[in-house]
Scaffold this motif. Sequence first.
Motif: not given
Length: 215
Positions: A34-47, A58-67
Amino acid sequence: MSNSAASGGYYVAMNSEKIFANPTTLTGSIGVFGIKLDASKMAASYGIYGDSHPYDSHATATNPLTPLTTNTKKNIARQVLKYYDYFKGIVGANRALSLEEVEKVAQGKVWTGEQAKEVGLVDELGGLDRAISYAKTTHAETEQIDVEYWPKRRFKLKDLVLNFFSARLEVESSQSSLIEQLLNEAADLSFSEKTHFLMAMDDKSALDMIIGRGK
């Protein structure tokens, strides 16, 4: 099975009456990840930030903006193990192997077709011709049968060429009218029926073409 039938490819073969593989076919890879994409830090660096109102934990587990949290990680691990057990159960039932025997050849291991036959994952060594021959002798009443290959290739270039020469023999109009007729023939083809070309080039040439410097 041809060049490769690992993981999903091998799973698809499970309900077959007899599994054929070439000696070098990449076989097995009975495993799940299984893979969980965590792009929250990268997205935050762009505001960029996300807001959500989940129904449960667990509803937002697959959301890339959720750590990735500890609970989410454990939940993903449970799901992976669940699917892994299911995969092993399918293999055991269809290959007449105990779960202990399946576990020994599973764990994501990849076997050659020859090795797979030795451990019970494959019945016979051979390619498509061998499988077709088996199907004929086992399930057909005569050798005079037609073999259909799927998916069918939808391609009308041959018809277009025939129309071209036919039009040339019966041409009663100018050359421009003939060209217009051929273009209309090509326009009637759906995307999947048109000729497709794949061109490869080095990175510099590709960039030159993109920015307009290609010659």
